[in-house]
Design a protein around this motif. Structure first.
Motif, mmCIF file in Angstrom:
data_model
loop_
_atom_site.group_PDB
_atom_site.id
_atom_site.type_symbol
_atom_site.label_atom_id
_atom_site.label_comp_id
_atom_site.label_asym_id
_atom_site.label_seq_id
_atom_site.Cartn_x
_atom_site.Cartn_y
_atom_site.Cartn_z
ATOM 1 N N ARG A 153 -6.518 6.854 15.107
ATOM 2 C CA ARG A 153 -6.710 8.069 15.228
ATOM 3 C C ARG A 153 -6.561 8.722 13.768
ATOM 4 N NH1 ARG A 153 -2.014 6.153 15.129
ATOM 5 N NH2 ARG A 153 -0.078 7.412 14.806
ATOM 6 N N ALA A 154 -6.788 10.143 13.773
ATOM 7 C CA ALA A 154 -6.516 11.013 12.589
ATOM 8 C C ALA A 154 -5.083 11.408 12.409
ATOM 9 C CB ALA A 154 -7.328 12.157 12.603
ATOM 10 N N VAL A 155 -4.158 11.227 11.464
ATOM 11 C CA VAL A 155 -2.985 11.728 11.338
ATOM 12 C C VAL A 155 -2.765 12.582 10.166
ATOM 13 C CG1 VAL A 155 -2.017 9.650 12.632
ATOM 14 C CG2 VAL A 155 -2.263 9.792 10.140
ATOM 15 N N THR A 156 -1.756 13.574 10.135
ATOM 16 C CA THR A 156 -1.381 14.329 9.099
ATOM 17 C C THR A 156 -0.175 13.440 8.400
ATOM 18 O OG1 THR A 156 -1.833 16.257 10.101
ATOM 19 C CG2 THR A 156 -0.377 16.447 8.288
ATOM 20 N N LEU A 157 -0.255 13.302 6.942
ATOM 21 C CA LEU A 157 0.760 12.668 6.145
ATOM 22 C C LEU A 157 1.870 13.456 5.855
ATOM 23 C CD1 LEU A 157 -1.819 11.202 3.800
ATOM 24 C CD2 LEU A 157 -1.161 10.167 5.867
ATOM 25 N N THR A 158 3.267 12.686 5.789
ATOM 26 C CA THR A 158 4.403 13.151 5.624
ATOM 27 C C THR A 158 4.254 13.563 3.956
ATOM 28 O OG1 THR A 158 5.433 11.166 5.148
ATOM 29 C CG2 THR A 158 5.597 11.874 7.176
ATOM 30 N N LYS A 159 5.105 14.291 3.763
ATOM 31 C CA LYS A 159 5.644 14.689 2.432
ATOM 32 C C LYS A 159 6.084 13.471 1.707
ATOM 33 C CE LYS A 159 8.644 17.520 -0.649
ATOM 34 N NZ LYS A 159 10.025 18.620 -0.476
ATOM 35 N N THR A 160 6.725 12.537 2.144
ATOM 36 C CA THR A 160 7.245 11.430 1.427
ATOM 37 C C THR A 160 6.142 10.494 1.161
ATOM 38 O OG1 THR A 160 9.338 11.431 2.673
ATOM 39 C CG2 THR A 160 8.649 9.425 1.460
ATOM 40 N N THR A 161 5.018 10.451 2.011
ATOM 41 C CA THR A 161 4.068 9.679 1.673
ATOM 42 C C THR A 161 3.005 10.258 0.490
ATOM 43 O OG1 THR A 161 3.829 8.670 4.073
ATOM 44 C CG2 THR A 161 1.934 8.604 2.835
ATOM 45 N N TYR A 162 3.099 11.868 0.666
ATOM 46 C CA TYR A 162 1.964 12.375 -0.170
ATOM 47 C C TYR A 162 2.887 11.978 -1.557
ATOM 48 C CZ TYR A 162 -0.221 16.391 -2.698
ATOM 49 O OH TYR A 162 -0.777 16.768 -3.436
ATOM 50 N N GLU A 163 4.111 12.175 -1.817
ATOM 51 C CA GLU A 163 4.615 12.040 -2.887
ATOM 52 C C GLU A 163 4.632 10.494 -3.642
ATOM 53 O OE1 GLU A 163 8.926 13.388 -2.354
ATOM 54 O OE2 GLU A 163 8.147 15.469 -2.487
ATOM 55 N N GLN A 164 4.484 9.459 -2.632
ATOM 56 C CA GLN A 164 4.405 8.221 -2.865
ATOM 57 C C GLN A 164 3.117 7.963 -3.377
ATOM 58 O OE1 GLN A 164 5.526 5.455 0.290
ATOM 59 N NE2 GLN A 164 4.556 3.688 -1.191
ATOM 60 N N ASN A 165 2.046 8.543 -2.782
ATOM 61 C CA ASN A 165 0.596 8.138 -3.106
ATOM 62 C C ASN A 165 -0.274 9.005 -4.271
ATOM 63 O OD1 ASN A 165 1.067 6.122 -1.312
ATOM 64 N ND2 ASN A 165 -0.653 6.552 0.009
ATOM 65 N N SER A 166 0.283 10.255 -4.196
ATOM 66 C CA SER A 166 -0.493 11.077 -4.928
ATOM 67 C C SER A 166 -0.495 10.857 -6.600
ATOM 68 C CB SER A 166 -0.025 12.769 -4.815
ATOM 69 O OG SER A 166 1.181 12.769 -5.158
ATOM 70 N N PRO A 167 0.564 10.273 -7.150
ATOM 71 C CA PRO A 167 0.309 9.840 -8.454
ATOM 72 C C PRO A 167 -0.651 8.811 -8.798
ATOM 73 C CG PRO A 167 2.631 9.765 -7.732
ATOM 74 C CD PRO A 167 1.984 9.818 -6.586
ATOM 75 N N LEU A 168 -1.137 8.152 -7.644
ATOM 76 C CA LEU A 168 -2.259 7.100 -7.769
ATOM 77 C C LEU A 168 -3.670 7.940 -8.342
ATOM 78 C CD1 LEU A 168 -1.283 4.713 -4.856
ATOM 79 C CD2 LEU A 168 -0.879 4.786 -7.280
ATOM 80 N N PHE A 169 -3.627 9.166 -7.822
ATOM 81 C CA PHE A 169 -4.756 10.087 -8.090
ATOM 82 C C PHE A 169 -4.748 10.707 -9.487
ATOM 83 C CE2 PHE A 169 -4.710 9.464 -3.797
ATOM 84 C CZ PHE A 169 -5.885 9.833 -3.213
ATOM 85 N N GLU A 170 -5.747 10.468 -10.176
ATOM 86 C CA GLU A 170 -5.813 11.104 -11.515
ATOM 87 C C GLU A 170 -5.513 12.683 -11.487
ATOM 88 O OE1 GLU A 170 -9.305 12.061 -14.900
ATOM 89 O OE2 GLU A 170 -9.797 10.847 -13.392
ATOM 90 N N ASN A 171 -5.939 13.345 -10.574
ATOM 91 C CA ASN A 171 -5.333 14.487 -10.161
ATOM 92 C C ASN A 171 -4.517 14.660 -8.967
ATOM 93 O OD1 ASN A 171 -4.740 17.138 -9.868
ATOM 94 N ND2 ASN A 171 -6.809 18.073 -9.499
ATOM 95 N N PRO A 172 -3.276 14.527 -8.858
ATOM 96 C CA PRO A 172 -2.651 14.316 -7.596
ATOM 97 C C PRO A 172 -2.915 15.315 -6.587
ATOM 98 C CG PRO A 172 -1.213 14.324 -9.423
ATOM 99 C CD PRO A 172 -2.514 14.490 -10.126
ATOM 100 N N ALA A 173 -3.406 16.375 -6.943
ATOM 101 C CA ALA A 173 -3.675 17.462 -5.974
ATOM 102 C C ALA A 173 -4.941 17.143 -5.192
ATOM 103 C CB ALA A 173 -4.061 18.921 -6.611
ATOM 104 N N ASP A 174 -5.624 16.146 -5.672
ATOM 105 C CA ASP A 174 -6.840 15.851 -4.765
ATOM 106 C C ASP A 174 -6.632 14.868 -3.856
ATOM 107 O OD1 ASP A 174 -8.596 17.089 -6.534
ATOM 108 O OD2 ASP A 174 -8.970 15.248 -7.907
ATOM 109 N N MET A 175 -5.310 14.441 -3.623
ATOM 110 C CA MET A 175 -4.987 13.540 -2.342
ATOM 111 C C MET A 175 -5.218 14.404 -0.991
ATOM 112 S SD MET A 175 -1.457 11.302 -1.484
ATOM 113 C CE MET A 175 -1.280 10.597 -0.051
ATOM 114 N N PRO A 176 -5.819 13.825 -0.216
ATOM 115 C CA PRO A 176 -6.023 14.510 1.138
ATOM 116 C C PRO A 176 -4.588 14.315 1.755
ATOM 117 C CG PRO A 176 -7.746 12.791 0.902
ATOM 118 C CD PRO A 176 -6.753 12.449 -0.125
ATOM 119 N N MET A 177 -4.528 15.319 2.767
ATOM 120 C CA MET A 177 -3.270 15.367 3.634
ATOM 121 C C MET A 177 -3.341 14.894 4.935
ATOM 122 S SD MET A 177 -1.024 16.497 1.628
ATOM 123 C CE MET A 177 0.233 16.500 2.803
ATOM 124 N N ARG A 178 -4.445 14.144 5.195
ATOM 125 C CA ARG A 178 -4.978 13.494 6.499
ATOM 126 C C ARG A 178 -5.450 12.101 6.409
ATOM 127 N NH1 ARG A 178 -8.079 16.369 10.550
ATOM 128 N NH2 ARG A 178 -6.659 15.407 12.236
#
Length: 263
Positions: A153-178
């Motif tokens: 299914r499609a899910v919304t990611l938690t803030k903790t997951t966002y903070e863990q994974n977004s540094p892997l993006f060149e621009n962290p703001a590009d990380m999707p929230m779902r």
């Protein structure tokens, strides 16, 4: 649950790769459930080396990945399809037509998720599901309060997951929230589960997963309910396990693991 503790991160990754390789050797047309993440990068490197040097044959294998970001297709360098192509599929002799990653760009995500489940069923289910564990204790993107009966299914990611994974993006703001993820119920239907975790930052959540109560707040505790779950750790990730020495003793003396003692 079998808990295997290896002295180093590299040895834990090698153990995980050996378990996967032996699954392929025993059943060349096996269906693998695959995962992404930094630990998996090195594990896949080992499998690629085994393919190149030992002839490990992926030609009949089928694969289904745990998850994919919503809005990303395989052309996006941060997509999990891109990750799998880069770290494994492009480097071994697997038929890419037999590799599957959830469709994050489908117009109807629910229908695409249901189709993903049907494709797994058509292959006879997953023989071995590889897993990592996130800081919230998630497997796949099954965040806290995910039902143990949940399906893809499609899910919304938690803030903790966002903070863990977004540094892997060149621009962290590009990380999707779902994201689209296999459900906990889907994962539990695999014939065997293999979770690999390394580093001290995973020690707290690993201890809760293995020795804590089963809870939907930590989806990885669902492994306690599976009849054939294997957890491979390095010493750092195992540091807070109360039964650490017992797990080491059991691994050393269990005849099922005799062939793995010298890895």
């Amino acid at each position: 649950m079998d808990v295997i503790i290896m002295p180093t991160k590299a040895m834990a990754e090698k153990m995980g790769a050996a378990i996967i390789a032996n699954t392929i050797k025993a059943k060349p047309d096996c269906t693998l459930g695959l995962a992404t993440g930094r630990t998996m990068e090195h594990l896949y490197d080992i499998l690629v080396e085994m393919h190149q040097k030992e002839g490990l044959d992926f030609s009949l294998c089928r694969s289904f990945n745990l998850d994919e970001y919503v809005g990303f297709d395989g052309s996006n360098v941060n997509s999990y399809r891109y990750f799998m192509n880069h770290f494994l599929f492009d480097r071994v002799n697997i038929d890419k037509r037999n590799t599957h990653v959830p469709n994050g760009v489908a117009e109807d995500l629910a229908a695409a998720a249901a189709d993903y489940e049907e494709q797994m069923d058509a292959c006879g289910g997953v023989d071995l599901q590889l897993l990592g564990i996130g800081r919230t204790g998630h497997i796949g993107f099954n965040e806290p309060l995910s039902s143990f009966a949940s399906r893809t299914r499609a899910v919304t990611l938690t803030k903790t997951t966002y903070e863990q994974n977004s540094p892997l993006f060149e621009n962290p703001a590009d990380m999707p929230m779902r994201a689209v993820t296999m459900g906990v119920g889907t994962i539990l239907e695999a014939k065997r589960l293999l979770l690999v975790a390394t580093s001290s930052e995973k020690a707290d959540i690993v201890a809760k997963m293995i020795e804590g109560p089963v809870s939907s707040m930590i989806s990885a505790t669902a492994l306690q309910l599976h009849e054939d779950a294997v957890v491979v750790l390095d010493e750092d990730a195992a540091a807070k396990l109360a039964g650490k020495e017992e797990y080491k003793w059991s691994f050393k003396h269990d005849p099922r693991w005799a062939a793995y003692q010298n890895i």
